[in-house]
Motif scaffolding. Structure first.
Motif, PDB file in Angstrom:
ATOM      1  N   ALA A  76       0.850  -1.193   0.000  1.00  0.00           N
ATOM      2  CA  ALA A  76       0.000   0.000   0.000  1.00  0.00           C
ATOM      3  C   ALA A  76       0.879   1.233   0.000  1.00  0.00           C
ATOM      4  N   GLY A  77       0.310   2.343  -0.443  1.00  0.00           N
ATOM      5  CA  GLY A  77       1.036   3.601  -0.458  1.00  0.00           C
ATOM      6  C   GLY A  77       0.868   4.396  -1.735  1.00  0.00           C
ATOM      7  N   VAL A  78       0.595   3.710  -2.847  1.00  0.00           N
ATOM      8  CA  VAL A  78       0.445   4.411  -4.128  1.00  0.00           C
ATOM      9  C   VAL A  78      -0.707   5.410  -4.082  1.00  0.00           C
ATOM     10  N   ASN A  79      -1.845   4.994  -3.563  1.00  0.00           N
ATOM     11  CA  ASN A  79      -2.994   5.900  -3.513  1.00  0.00           C
ATOM     12  C   ASN A  79      -2.714   7.118  -2.648  1.00  0.00           C
ATOM     13  N   THR A 113       8.841  -2.403  -2.635  1.00  0.00           N
ATOM     14  CA  THR A 113       9.044  -0.996  -2.952  1.00  0.00           C
ATOM     15  C   THR A 113       8.367  -0.685  -4.281  1.00  0.00           C
ATOM     16  N   PHE A 114       8.232   0.604  -4.574  1.00  0.00           N
ATOM     17  CA  PHE A 114       7.495   1.033  -5.755  1.00  0.00           C
ATOM     18  C   PHE A 114       8.448   1.538  -6.837  1.00  0.00           C
ATOM     19  N   PRO A 115       8.222   1.125  -8.095  1.00  0.00           N
ATOM     20  CA  PRO A 115       9.081   1.602  -9.188  1.00  0.00           C
ATOM     21  C   PRO A 115       8.834   3.066  -9.489  1.00  0.00           C
ATOM     22  N   ASP A 116       9.653   3.615 -10.360  1.00  0.00           N
ATOM     23  CA  ASP A 116       9.553   5.022 -10.737  1.00  0.00           C
ATOM     24  C   ASP A 116       8.312   5.225 -11.600  1.00  0.00           C
TER      25      ASP A 116
END
Length: 273
Positions: A76-79, A113-116
Motif C-alpha cells: 500500500a502507499g500508491v494511492n 518498494t514502488f518503481p519510478d
C-alpha cells in the motif's frame, strides 16, 4: 499455514481479470505458489481498491490479526502519494505500525518498494520523488521489524509498459505474475528464482505521431475520469469490502479457456473483486 494479504488494488488484483469473472492478481497468484508446497494453506485477501495506508492500518490490520496469519503481504502507499495532500511521515507511520503489529503477533511480513511511476506515466514525473522517499522509509521500517522487502524499484523491467495495464496505474496480468514470482523468490520457495527481474524483448519505438495519439487517448480514457473522481472526493473502493475476508483453501480451478491449470488457482468467492 495461514496467509493473509493486505493492501489496495494491486493486492485485490485489478488489471488481472474483470468485474464479471473476478480478479486474480498478485496475491492470488502468490497463494497458488504457496499452496503448491503447502497443500493445507488457508488464504484470505483483505485488500480494497483505492484505499490508503490509513485504511490498511485501521480496518484491514485488526481483521488480519484476528485471522492469526503465519504470513502476510502488505502492499500500500500508491494511492497516498497520488493525492494532492501527501504526508510521507503519516503514510510511513501507518505502514510501520502495520508491520509492527503483525510481526509482534508472530507473522512473517513481506512487502515491496514502488518503481519510478514517472517512467510508467510521464505526467506523474513531478511526484516520482514521493515514491522514492516512501521506498526509503519502507526499507528503514522493514529493517526495524524484520520484514522481508521485495525491492522491485531496483529492477528496470518493473517499468516496462507491458507489465502495466492500459490505465498505467494497475499491473497487467504479466505484471501481477512477475510480482508473485518476486514474492516467491524472496521467500525462497521451491522452483522460484530471479527470472522475474529479466528484461522483456526489446520492441521498436513507435513513431512520434503514434506515441502522441496513445498519450491523448490515455488522458481521455483514464486520466480525465480519475481527476474528476478525485475532485468529487470519491474513491474506486467506495462501498466495497474485502474480496476474500475469510481464510479458505486454495484449490485448482479452470482457466478462462476452459483448460485445467498446471498450478493451483484460488477459487473466486463471488464478490467480483
Amino acid at each position: 499455514m495461514r496467509y493473509v494479504a493486505l493492501g489496495d488494488s494491486t493486492t485485490e488484483g485489478i488489471g488481472d481479470g474483470d468485474e464479471e469473472s473476478g480478479y486474480r492478481g498478485v496475491a492470488d497468484r502468490f497463494a497458488e505458489r504457496l499452496a503448491a508446497t503447502s497443500p493445507e494453506l488457508r488464504y484470505a485477501n483483505l485488500a480494497v481498491r483505492g484505499c490508503g495506508t490509513d485504511h490498511v492500518r485501521t480496518v484491514q490490520l485488526p481483521a488480519a490479526l484476528a485471522l492469526r496469519p503465519d504470513l502476510a503481504t502488505v502492499v500500500a502507499g500508491v494511492n497516498d502519494f497520488l493525492r494532492p495532500r501527501y504526508d510521507v511521515d503519516g503514510v510511513a507511520g501507518h505502514l510501520e505500525a502495520t508491520f509492527a503489529a503483525l510481526t509482534d503477533a508472530g507473522t512473517h511480513v513481506v512487502t515491496l518498494t514502488f518503481p519510478d511511476i514517472g517512467k510508467v506515466a510521464p505526467l506523474a514525473r513531478p511526484i516520482a520523488s514521493r515514491a522514492r522517499a516512501l521506498n526509503a522509509r519502507i526499507h528503514e521500517a522493514a529493517e526495524r521489524h524484520g520484514v522481508t522487502v521485495v525491492d522491485t524499484a531496483a529492477h528496470p523491467v518493473t517499468v516496462d509498459p507491458r507489465l502495466w495495464d492500459a490505465d498505467r496505474l494497475h499491473l497487467s496480468p504479466l505484471g501481477h505474475e512477475r510480482s508473485a514470482a518476486a514474492f516467491a523468490h524472496a521467500l525462497r520457495l521451491p522452483g522460484a528464482d530471479s527470472s522475474w527481474t529479466l528484461p522483456l524483448p526489446v520492441l521498436p519505438s513507435p513513431p512520434p505521431w503514434q506515441a502522441l495519439r496513445v498519450e491523448l487517448r490515455w488522458m481521455a480514457d483514464f486520466l480525465g475520469p480519475w481527476v474528476l473522481r478525485r475532485l468529487r472526493g470519491r474513491s474506486s473502493g467506495d462501498g466495497r469490502g474485502a474480496k476474500r475476508p475469510q481464510l479458505m483453501p486454495v484449490a485448482p480451478t479452470a482457466r478462462q479457456d476452459g483448460t485445467a491449470p498446471q498450478d493451483g488457482t484460488a477459487p473466486q468467492d463471488g464478490t467480483g473483486g
